[in-house]
Design an enzyme around this catalytic site. Structure first.
Site, PDB file in Angstrom:
ATOM      1  N   GLU A 132       0.833  -1.221   0.000  1.00 56.69           N
ATOM      2  CA  GLU A 132       0.000   0.000   0.000  1.00 56.69           C
ATOM      3  C   GLU A 132       0.860   1.261   0.000  1.00 56.69           C
ATOM      4  OE1 GLU A 132      -2.441  -1.387   3.215  1.00 56.69           O
ATOM      5  OE2 GLU A 132      -3.123  -2.948   1.840  1.00 56.69           O
ATOM      6  N   GLU A 186       4.697 -10.647  -0.511  1.00 58.30           N
ATOM      7  CA  GLU A 186       3.269 -10.362  -0.545  1.00 58.30           C
ATOM      8  C   GLU A 186       2.854 -10.012  -1.975  1.00 58.30           C
ATOM      9  OE1 GLU A 186       1.662  -9.102   3.495  1.00 58.30           O
ATOM     10  OE2 GLU A 186       2.474  -7.310   2.587  1.00 58.30           O
TER      11      GLU A 186
HETATM   12  C1  PEP Z   1      -1.097  -6.987   4.492  1.00 50.65           C
HETATM   13  O1  PEP Z   1      -1.632  -5.955   4.836  1.00 50.65           O
HETATM   14  O2  PEP Z   1       0.145  -7.067   4.502  1.00 50.65           O
HETATM   15  C2  PEP Z   1      -1.929  -8.117   4.076  1.00 50.65           C
HETATM   16  C3  PEP Z   1      -1.338  -9.220   3.680  1.00 50.65           C
HETATM   17  O3  PEP Z   1      -3.292  -7.940   4.110  1.00 50.65           O
HETATM   18  P1  PEP Z   1      -4.415  -9.088   3.996  1.00 50.65           P
HETATM   19  O4  PEP Z   1      -4.005 -10.196   4.941  1.00 50.65           O
HETATM   20  O5  PEP Z   1      -5.689  -8.427   4.417  1.00 50.65           O
HETATM   21  O6  PEP Z   1      -4.434  -9.575   2.585  1.00 50.65           O
END
Ligand code: PEP
Length: 251
Positions: A98, A168
């Site tokens: 983000e 991620e």
């Molecule tokens: C994050 O904010 O790093 C994340 C992985 O969010 P979520 O678990 O909601 O996908």
């Protein structure tokens, strides 16, 4: 049980008053197994409340969601490594998806932030990951490698066992779609290979997976030995659900 990290990113949720209530509910839900560490990443205004609420609990740490690279000065709205440390943070996320995709943070900026985190004695948790378009173009490893190179372009400082990478995939964050354990493990293996070749410190690296991890899929993901833990957004917001995930995800 192998050691695992459960990192909860609260994003822009849970202020200091709510954080105190959250931690009461979290700790009253039962003991955290010995081999598990829990890291909380609250919004900056709640770091101090969390630091106070976790005091005396083994293997539980608090971190910042982001820091600016300058230690102090006229940077309205930002927090620095030394300020986060003063509030009780021991870690900081760097380059969360983000930050990169909503706030336009560049690879070069993550490099400055990693350097600042190490200088402030904060353990950086560098987030890397590809967008859906990049994945579909077969660019996952190129993107992740570019992000690692930029983040550590300024060196490894005195990292002494204190660097964590969170893989991620952008398309998996907050979408309810998670990478398969095999897909995640393949990328983790490449990241580990890159670290072995490039890291100039004796640091022991941890590699977490993040992206729509929840109570239902955590055990399956963590059964994959390449995963040293998980970074979780949405499913970390409910203290009882999070406590259950931390205690029961079998690995
Ligand atoms: C994050 O904010 O790093 C994340 C992985 O969010 P979520 O678990 O909601 O996908």
């Amino acid at each position: 049980m192998r050691p695992l990290v459960f990192a909860g990113n609260w994003k822009m949720n849970i202020g200091p008053v709510e954080a105190r209530e959250y931690l009461r509910a979290f700790f009253s839900a039962g003991e955290i197994p010995r081999e598990r560490s829990v890291w909380f990443f609250p919004p900056a205004v709640s770091i101090e409340a969390v630091a106070q609420g976790i005091a005396g609990h083994r293997n539980v740490l608090v971190g910042a969601q982001d820091i600016y690279w300058e230690p102090k000065g006229a940077f309205t709205g930002a927090i620095s490594g030394p300020l986060a440390t003063q509030a009780g943070a021991r870690l900081t996320l760097i380059g969360h998806s983000e930050r990169r995709h909503v706030f336009g943070e560049t690879d070069q900026e993550t490099g400055k932030k990693i350097k600042a985190a190490l200088a402030a004695d904060l353990q950086p948790v560098l987030c890397v990951g590809e967008t859906l378009t990049q994945r579909e173009a077969g660019e996952t490893l190129a993107v992740v490698t570019r992000q690692l190179e930029a983040a550590f372009a300024g060196g490894w400082g005195g990292t002494k066992g204190r660097v964590t990478i969170a893989y991620e995939p952008v398309w998996a964050i907050g979408t309810g779609r998670n990478a398969t354990p095999k897909d995640a493990a393949d990328v983790h293996r490449s990241i580990r290979g890159w670290l072995k070749t490039h890291a100039t410190s004796a640091a022991a690296f941890l590699i977490l997976y993040g992206g729509s991890v929840n109570l239902k899929n955590a055990a399956e993901l963590l059964a994959e030995p390449e995963l040293d833990g998980v970074l979780v957004g949405g499913a970390s917001l409910d203290p009882r659900g999070w406590a259950e995930l931390v205690r029961t995800a079998v690995a």
